[in-house]
Design an enzyme around this catalytic site. Structure first.
Site, PDB file in Angstrom:
ATOM      1  N   ASP A  29      70.128  66.565  68.186  1.00 20.29           N
ATOM      2  CA  ASP A  29      68.869  66.547  68.941  1.00 20.29           C
ATOM      3  C   ASP A  29      69.089  65.948  70.327  1.00 20.29           C
ATOM      4  OD1 ASP A  29      66.153  66.531  69.643  1.00 20.29           O
ATOM      5  OD2 ASP A  29      65.508  65.922  67.657  1.00 20.29           O
ATOM      6  N   CYS A  60      63.712  69.065  72.395  1.00 22.52           N
ATOM      7  CA  CYS A  60      63.950  70.440  71.965  1.00 22.52           C
ATOM      8  C   CYS A  60      63.770  71.373  73.154  1.00 22.52           C
ATOM      9  CB  CYS A  60      62.962  70.802  70.848  1.00 22.52           C
ATOM     10  SG  CYS A  60      63.047  72.532  70.382  1.00 22.52           S
ATOM     11  N   HIS A  80      59.601  61.618  68.289  1.00 19.87           N
ATOM     12  CA  HIS A  80      60.061  61.567  69.689  1.00 19.87           C
ATOM     13  C   HIS A  80      59.190  60.544  70.428  1.00 19.87           C
ATOM     14  CE1 HIS A  80      62.986  64.978  69.902  1.00 19.87           C
ATOM     15  NE2 HIS A  80      62.462  65.175  68.706  1.00 19.87           N
ATOM     16  N   HIS A 101      60.478  61.472  62.025  1.00 20.61           N
ATOM     17  CA  HIS A 101      61.299  61.961  63.144  1.00 20.61           C
ATOM     18  C   HIS A 101      60.377  61.996  64.373  1.00 20.61           C
ATOM     19  CE1 HIS A 101      64.483  64.802  64.808  1.00 20.61           C
ATOM     20  NE2 HIS A 101      63.464  65.098  65.598  1.00 20.61           N
TER      21      HIS A 101
END
Ligand code: HMG
Ligand code: MG
Length: 299
Positions: free
Chosen positions: A18, A242, A211, A209
């Site tokens: 990532d 992403c 961000h 997860h």
């Protein structure tokens, strides 16, 4: 409410995938390997090392086969690779992958932009992959993206987050990681989402997860930790994003998560000083900002 914090937490380090998938310049394979080795030496046991996606879609991950081929065998470490379809899975299996991750989204528009298919088509694609993984003893992790909002659609239905997550578990994923892909959530919203998912999937099978685009990731993790979720994805130096999620920036920094967990008495088995050194290594190599706050004071 009684807070049900876990006693230990498992960190899934996602920086080599990532963190580096979104970097504009090509990061040399040797640099990625050196980063992975330093992360493992710090005590990380679960690490997403690359992705077998289309190199036309994500050129930065085109060296996935070289990465898996050249990694030092470490019996205590799970090297994970992302696989969007059977073609990616077959490439990964040829390279000896023992664990893969599949990814679907709770937003139709993001699903189309990221994988050129609907969310249900993505789930369908995973069926033959799952069957082959099961036959070959390969573990499969799942992702549900856009759990707290979508870069294209805005609000996302919690029911859809639950539906996709449950579908991934039902088809055989040992765990599903809940992605706030664009770092848009806030703590009470994160709690509403996790409460709904927990109606269908136990805490041990979930990962966070988040961000950190808007500086909310640590607060959101803490909010969900109260419910006993023991698995946290993070990226050293806060690298990440992403390429198909407009406006997404880095993941929460692993260093800051580990500092918070250790301060709360939640063990991770990770040596913070070595982790900080790994973060400084990669940000120096690729000349980018180190977004970990704790790394600014522990050199
Ligand atoms: P497509 O163009 O619809 O694929 O892409 P296709 O099946 O029509 O095939 C087109 C061409 O790609 C063919 O080659 C295939 O062989 C090839 P051609 O005949 O034109 O030469 N191809 C592949 N090559 C290598 N490996 C493969 C593969 N599959 C097909 N696996 C596809 C569909 C899913 C492949 C594409 O959309 C893709 O690769 N998407 C991945 C995008 C991506 O990696 N995004 C970032 C990761 S997800 C993320 O960051 C979110 C996460 O962090 C959680 C969160 O934060 O929420 C996980
Ligand atoms: Mg992500």
């Amino acid at each position: 409410m009684t807070k049900n914090y876990p006693k230990t937490a498992r960190i899934v380090e996602v920086s080599p995938r990532d963190g580096l998938q979104n970097i504009k310049t090509q990061v040399p394979t040797e640099t990625k390997l050196a980063l992975i080795n330093q992360l493992c030496d710090s005590g990380i046991k679960d690490i997403e090392v690359s992705s077998f996606v289309s190199p036309k879609w994500v050129p930065q991950m085109a060296d996935a086969a070289e990465i898996l081929g050249q990694l030092k065998a470490r019996p205590e470490t799970n090297y994970i690779v992302l696989t969007p379809n059977l073609k990616g899975f077959d490439r990964a299996m040829e390279c000896g992958a023992k664990e893969v991750a599949v990814f679907a989204a709770a937003s139709e528009t993001f699903s189309q932009k990221n994988t050129n298919c609907t969310a249900d088509e993505a789930l369908k694609r995973f069926e033959p992959l799952m069957a082959k993984a099961l036959d070959n003893g390969i573990k499969v992790r799942g992702y549900t993206s856009c759990v707290l909002g979508c870069p294209y659609e805005g609000d996302v239905s919690v029911d859809e987050v639950v539906r996709i997550t449950k579908a991934l578990i039902d088809m055989g994923c040992y765990e599903v990681s809940l992605g706030d892909t664009i770092g848009i959530g806030t703590p009470l919203k994160a709690q509403k989402m996790i409460e709904a998912v927990l109606q269908q999937v136990p805490a041990e099978k979930l990962a966070l997860h988040f961000h950190d685009t808007r500086g909310q990731a640590l607060a959101n993790i803490l909010a969900c930790l109260e419910y006993g979720v023991p698995n946290i994805d993070a990226s050293v130096a806060g690298l990440g994003g992403c390429p198909y999620a407009k406006g997404a920036s880095g993941n929460v920094s692993t260093e800051d998560v580990v500092y918070m967990l250790h301060g709360m008495g939640i063990q991770t088995g990770i040596d913070l000083d070595k982790l900080v050194a790994a973060g400084h290594y990669i940000t120096n190599e690729i000349s980018c900002t180190n977004n970990s706050r704790i790394s600014a004071i522990v050199s």
